[in-house]
Design a protein around this motif. Structure first.
Motif, PDB file in Angstrom:
ATOM      1  N   ARG A 135       7.529   3.729  -8.084  1.00 44.44           N
ATOM      2  CA  ARG A 135       6.921   3.112  -6.911  1.00 44.44           C
ATOM      3  C   ARG A 135       5.931   4.072  -6.250  1.00 44.44           C
ATOM      4  N   ILE A 136       6.326   5.330  -6.199  1.00 43.09           N
ATOM      5  CA  ILE A 136       5.423   6.310  -5.574  1.00 43.09           C
ATOM      6  C   ILE A 136       4.173   6.503  -6.429  1.00 43.09           C
ATOM      7  N   VAL A 137       4.382   6.608  -7.755  1.00 39.72           N
ATOM      8  CA  VAL A 137       3.229   6.831  -8.631  1.00 39.72           C
ATOM      9  C   VAL A 137       2.260   5.652  -8.542  1.00 39.72           C
ATOM     10  N   PHE A 138       2.789   4.449  -8.659  1.00 38.74           N
ATOM     11  CA  PHE A 138       1.910   3.279  -8.572  1.00 38.74           C
ATOM     12  C   PHE A 138       1.308   3.155  -7.175  1.00 38.74           C
ATOM     13  N   GLY A 139       2.093   3.530  -6.161  1.00 42.86           N
ATOM     14  CA  GLY A 139       1.581   3.461  -4.794  1.00 42.86           C
ATOM     15  C   GLY A 139       0.392   4.382  -4.592  1.00 42.86           C
ATOM     16  N   ARG A 141       3.324  -1.483  -7.793  1.00 49.01           N
ATOM     17  CA  ARG A 141       4.016  -0.750  -6.730  1.00 49.01           C
ATOM     18  C   ARG A 141       5.058  -1.653  -6.070  1.00 49.01           C
ATOM     19  N   ASP A 142       4.684  -2.922  -5.831  1.00 48.53           N
ATOM     20  CA  ASP A 142       5.605  -3.829  -5.154  1.00 48.53           C
ATOM     21  C   ASP A 142       6.750  -4.274  -6.051  1.00 48.53           C
ATOM     22  N   ASP A 179      -3.878  -4.601  -9.368  1.00 44.80           N
ATOM     23  CA  ASP A 179      -2.701  -4.707 -10.231  1.00 44.80           C
ATOM     24  C   ASP A 179      -1.756  -3.540 -10.036  1.00 44.80           C
ATOM     25  N   LEU A 180      -2.309  -2.376  -9.736  1.00 44.59           N
ATOM     26  CA  LEU A 180      -1.441  -1.227  -9.454  1.00 44.59           C
ATOM     27  C   LEU A 180      -0.660  -1.491  -8.168  1.00 44.59           C
ATOM     28  N   PHE A 238       2.553   1.688 -20.044  1.00 44.56           N
ATOM     29  CA  PHE A 238       2.658   2.128 -18.647  1.00 44.56           C
ATOM     30  C   PHE A 238       1.695   1.447 -17.679  1.00 44.56           C
ATOM     31  N   LEU A 239       0.709   0.724 -18.175  1.00 44.57           N
ATOM     32  CA  LEU A 239      -0.232   0.078 -17.263  1.00 44.57           C
ATOM     33  C   LEU A 239      -0.354  -1.401 -17.633  1.00 44.57           C
ATOM     34  N   PRO A 240      -0.664  -2.243 -16.644  1.00 46.35           N
ATOM     35  CA  PRO A 240      -0.783  -3.675 -16.960  1.00 46.35           C
ATOM     36  C   PRO A 240      -1.965  -3.930 -17.896  1.00 46.35           C
TER      37      PRO A 240
END
Lengths: 187, 466
Positions: free
Chosen positions: B205-209, B196-197, B191-192, B440-442
């Motif tokens: 994007r960088i943090v989730f990546g 990111r996508d 999910d992260l 902040f998170l799914p």
């Protein structure tokens, strides 16, 4: 080698592979199965959720995870018990209510917890290591439509390192399965 | 009785037996769940987070004063050396059980309704265990020496005492916290990748990546991932049952009347599941309404959770009754006195409230209509949350204040600092972390929900459709 082939390979950029995009998992499963039967070896599929039939179509070998976790769990359990034994019997013996130094029933709880902890950590670290993660860069991310691999599209990739790979032949092969698009993957 | 109601007339509304409302595709699932994070935070979120932040400040005030003055600011004294801190510790650990139960045991039992609530329940577990872990450390008196509980070679030549249930607790709770954390994180990695996508900004994007470890959904990766996830579930299943068992040993290994009982481990575990589900419902029902998640958390989920609460609640109620029987049947003078004191002594009202909150009110869950009503479920789960806290109060305080020697009896009362610390964890530490999580998170697993959509080609979809 003819001069025409030389010029075509030198003008076109090197490829990581070819990627076919599908809308349904069934198309992907069929394409993967046929590609493997046609002799392609370096195949991979990208899906937004795990699909067992895709793993079967690619004929992936059994995962090594259970063996890793079993070994690490046993080592963790042995380590937990030895920690108790070593400290309570050998280096720091202490008489608590007249119990024997090696009061093993009381050591079961730390032993059990160490077993689970080691096994669980090995499951996670092992999975990440076997999968070669973390890997921030990968050629497949160069394909613009690939971001939907994490939502609702299904991709089959034939890598250029496959002995049977041929840019034009493989593209024709993939087009047969009626994909939305076949893209070149830049390395 | 609610069962009689059903004889006369048919239920008005039959909930669809689905775990995902019809009409969803992988794309709509992704969009709906990720949009909660991508969109601007709704105004209520700021208000709610602000209130819980005030509670957090209250907690920090209480803890700072505790560090300055020591545990004397609390109501604890001999004979009641274990006060609110231990009551709260056991209560929080119990709440923390639902997450791993939903994720691990229901996964192994192939209960597909777990899919929409497991991520959320796991996050709740982590926050609850974080709160639980604070209390024994704060209770130490010299909390800066808490690391002495960990076995490590030191210049003093000292080692922890592995025959003590308190050291078992350290091992059980820290293992539970670690395994819950990695289970939650591993479940979230795909999910992260999705986040990111889809993240609009470069920073996000960088943090989730980074957090997604570069997950790309390769089948070779899924293959090992699924295996690892299933193994984690298999490991977490005995772990979740062991944690509250070990916590109950803190009491059962002692000889204090009302503690020294073999029924404690199963009765504590059942109580933990009972309370954990109650807390999941307490949080999920308002969030479902606030974020419009009715498609993902359906009537089926509410009914299933209601039934789990009813079943575990009956086990707990049986525990209360059998404790009374044991006290009488043991023919032990102190045990029987403790039981009479529990029911008619100075804290009789706590026991009476406990029986009302945990024993009688949950019986409403027999009714189909009650299980269909979010408001009724919310009120019942609140009653259970309070009831379980009272249960721990009865076990800890009532037994300690009147033990074997009447000359040492003394009453116990929590001080303002006790209440500030307790409410500070409920409204502050716990809710602050939960509000940050949902923002902040799914909060629902997208990759697992996709498998429930029709035509997904995976096992879950057929069951969801049937």
């Amino acid at each position: 080698m003819t001069s025409a082939t030389i010029s075509s390979t030198s003008s076109a950029p090197r490829l990581y592979g070819l990627m076919a995009e599908f809308t349904t998992p069934d198309q992907l499963i069929e394409a993967a199965k046929t590609a493997r039967e046609a002799g392609y070896k370096r195949l991979d599929a990208y899906t937004p959720y795990p699909i067992e039939h895709v793993s079967e179509a690619l004929a992936l070998p059994r995962s090594k995870m259970p063996l890793i976790v079993l070994i690490c769990g046993l080592l963790g359990g042995a380590g937990g018990f030895l920690l108790c034994y070593w400290t309570q019997v050998m280096i720091y013996p202490w008489n608590i209510g007249g119990r024997p130094y090696n009061s093993w029933p009381a050591f079961i709880v730390p032993t059990f917890e160490c077993t689970i902890l080691a096994a669980a950590l090995s499951a996670v670290i092992g999975m990440i290591a076997i999968n070669g993660l973390p890997q921030p860069y990968h050629p497949v991310f160069n394909v613009p439509g690939f971001s939907r691999a994490s939502s609702d599209r299904f991709f089959l990739v034939v890598e250029a390192s496959d002995p049977k790979f041929d840019r034009h032949e493989t593209r024709r092969f993939l087009t047969k399965f009626n994909p939305n698009e076949v893209s070149d993957i830049e390395p | 009785m609610a069962t009689l109601d059903l004889e006369g007339r048919q239920p008005v509304y039959v909930p669809p037996p689905v775990v995902l409302a019809p009409g969803h595709t992988p794309e709509t699932v992704t969009r709906k769940i990720s949009s909660i994070i991508i969109a601007k935070a709704p105004r209520w979120w700021y208000v709610a987070f602000g209130i819980s932040f005030c509670f957090l400040m209250m907690f920090l005030t209480a803890v700072t004063w505790l560090f300055v003055r020591g545990v004397g600011i609390w109501g604890i004294n001999i004979p009641a050396g274990w006060g609110f801190a231990i009551v709260n510790f056991v209560w929080w650990i119990g709440i923390g059980h639902a997450g791993t139960l939903i994720s691990a045991i229901l996964l192994l039992l192939r209960q597909d309704w777990r899919t929409s609530i497991n991520r959320f329940a796991e996050a709740m577990t982590l926050c609850a265990v974080a709160c639980a872990g604070l209390f024994p450390v704060l209770h130490l008196g010299r909390p800066w020496l808490a690391y002495w509980l960990i076995p490590y070679p030191n210049t003093m030549g000292l080692w922890p005492q592995f025959r003590s249930p308190l050291i078992w607790d350290v091992f059980a709770v820290s293992t539970y916290a670690t395994v819950s954390l990695i289970f939650w994180y591993v479940g979230m990695v795909p999910d992260l990748g999705t986040m990111r996508d889809r993240a609009p900004g470069k920073v996000s994007r960088i943090v989730f990546g980074v957090l997604s470890l570069g997950w790309r959904g390769s089948t070779r990766h899924w293959h090992n991932y699924e295996s690892a996830y299933l193994l984690l579930a298999g490991l977490a299943t005995p772990l979740v049952l062991s944690v509250h068992t070990v916590v109950s040993f803190d009491f059962a290994i002692g000889i204090v009347p009302g503690w020294h009982s073999t029924i404690f481990p199963p009765y504590f575990v059942a109580g933990a599941i009972f309370d954990g589900f109650a807390m999941v419902l307490t949080l999920v029902l308002p969030l479902r309404a606030a974020f419009g998640l009715h498609d993902f958390i359906t009537a089926r989920h509410l009914h299933a959770m209601g039934k789990v609460m009813l079943a575990t609640g009956l086990v707990v109620f049986y525990g209360y009754l059998i404790e009374i029987f044991f006290a009488w049947y043991s023919a032990n003078h102190d045990e029987w006195f403790m039981m009479k004191n529990r029911m008619t002594g100075p804290y009789w009202f706590v026991w009476a409230a406990l029986i009302l909150c945990n024993g009688l009110i949950p019986q409403l869950l027999w009714s189909w209509k009650v299980r269909s009503s979010p408001l009724a479920l919310f009120l019942i789960s609140m009653s259970i949350n309070i009831g379980m806290w009272l249960e721990r109060f009865v076990i800890v305080i009532v037994s300690l204040t009147r033990d074997f020697l009447p000359s040492s009896w003394a009453p116990y009362r929590g001080t303002i600092w006790d209440w500030m610390t307790y409410l500070g964890t409920v409204g502050g530490v716990f809710l602050c972390l939960m509000f940050l999580f949902v923002r902040f998170l799914p909060m629902i697993s997208m990759s697992e929900m996709r498998t429930l959509t029709p035509g997904s080609g995976s096992h879950g979809a057929q069951e969801a459709a049937s």
